[in-house]
Design an enzyme around this catalytic site. Structure first.
Site, short mmCIF file in Angstrom:
data_model
loop_
_atom_site.label_atom_id
_atom_site.label_comp_id
_atom_site.label_asym_id
_atom_site.label_seq_id
_atom_site.Cartn_x
_atom_site.Cartn_y
_atom_site.Cartn_z
N SER A 57 0.83 -1.20 0.00
CA SER A 57 0.00 0.00 0.00
C SER A 57 0.87 1.25 0.00
O SER A 57 1.99 1.27 0.50
CB SER A 57 -0.91 0.03 1.22
N1 SAH Z 1 -1.06 -4.62 4.00
C1 SAH Z 1 -0.33 -4.97 2.81
C2 SAH Z 1 -1.15 -4.73 1.57
C3 SAH Z 1 -1.00 -5.83 0.58
S1 SAH Z 1 -2.15 -5.85 -0.75
C4 SAH Z 1 1.02 -4.28 2.76
O1 SAH Z 1 1.28 -3.40 3.59
O2 SAH Z 1 1.83 -4.63 1.92
C5 SAH Z 1 -3.49 -6.79 -0.09
C6 SAH Z 1 -3.20 -8.20 0.33
O3 SAH Z 1 -4.44 -8.77 0.73
C7 SAH Z 1 -2.64 -9.09 -0.75
O4 SAH Z 1 -1.44 -9.65 -0.31
C8 SAH Z 1 -3.72 -10.17 -0.94
O5 SAH Z 1 -3.20 -11.45 -1.23
C9 SAH Z 1 -4.40 -10.15 0.43
N2 SAH Z 1 -5.77 -10.68 0.46
C10 SAH Z 1 -6.76 -10.53 -0.45
N3 SAH Z 1 -7.88 -11.17 -0.05
C11 SAH Z 1 -7.58 -11.76 1.15
C12 SAH Z 1 -8.31 -12.58 2.07
N4 SAH Z 1 -9.57 -12.96 1.86
N5 SAH Z 1 -7.67 -12.99 3.20
C13 SAH Z 1 -6.37 -12.65 3.44
N6 SAH Z 1 -5.64 -11.89 2.61
C14 SAH Z 1 -6.23 -11.45 1.49
#
Ligand code: SAH
Length: 213
Positions: A64
């Site tokens: 993010s």
């Molecule tokens: N907080 C992260 C953002 C990563 S992007 C950071 O700081 O880098 C969002 C993430 O959510 C992705 O890695 C994706 O695989 C995960 N995601 C999507 N749907 C999900 C679910 N149902 N349960 C757990 N993770 C999920």
């Protein structure tokens, strides 16, 4: 895995930019000033790590944007020692910012590849938190209730399990929508009473069902 004066200088500039963009919470700003974001992304992006931008990470996902991390962290309104559930560990950067603030972090990731890479990275950097490879739609019933819940993927709707696992007084901070998401803060006012506030538009990768090995 070095964190040099040059990186700290870039972080201080980023913190000033976030203040200009309206972030006020001192603990959030202090944590962004402390967490070495360049170590959470591919080293080929190192020079861009402290720009206010999202970047690709493994498994087609993104880390993010710092403003988004700061905004969501501020909206959680947590105190040190309180418990937060994060859905979407991804690179681990958001989780590290919350852990740096002294919050007890429980984080779920559905992409095995990311889970396997991020878990040892966070531990190597000295962040102690609970991580699970699983589907965040179910939350973490065995560790509930939580003082706050943060979802870092775009949710088509607000998952019921997450509302159930929120303590009265706590906030669920969640981007809701498909192409573009509205940031929503759902405050649990009592066992039965929830208040929803809408904030601006954000763009996240989608919140998907089930685990992806
Ligand atoms: N907080 C992260 C953002 C990563 S992007 C950071 O700081 O880098 C969002 C993430 O959510 C992705 O890695 C994706 O695989 C995960 N995601 C999507 N749907 C999900 C679910 N149902 N349960 C757990 N993770 C999920």
């Amino acid at each position: 895995m070095a964190d040099l004066a040059r990186h700290r200088g870039m972080r201080n500039k980023l913190v000033r930019l976030l203040i200009d963009k309206g972030i006020r919470d001192k603990e959030v700003l202090k944590a962004i000033g402390a967490v070495p974001r360049h170590l959470f992304i591919d080293s080929s992006f190192e020079e861009f790590a402290y720009q206010d931008k999202a970047f690709p990470i493994a498994a087609g996902q993104t880390i993010s944007q710092p403003y988004t991390v700061a905004f969501q962290s501020e909206k959680l309104a947590l105190k040190p020692g309180q418990k937060v559930l994060e859905v979407g560990t991804g690179s681990g950067y958001q989780a590290a910012v919350l852990a740096q603030m002294g919050i007890k972090v429980y984080s779920i990731e559905r992409q095995k590849e990311l889970f396997d890479a991020t878990k040892p990275l966070l531990s190597k950097l000295g962040y102690k938190l609970y991580m699970k490879y699983g589907d965040g739609y179910a939350g973490l019933p065995n560790h509930a209730p939580f003082d706050g819940i943060i979802v870092t993927a775009g949710a088509p709707e607000i998952p019921k399990a997450l509302l159930e696992q929120l303590k009265p007084g706590g906030n669920l901070v969640i981007p809701v929508g498909r192409e573009v998401q509205k940031m929503k803060v759902v405050k649990r006012k009592s066992e039965t009473d929830f208040e929803v506030k809408d904030y601006g538009d954000f763009r996240f990768v989608p919140m998907l069902h089930d685990r992806n090995a």
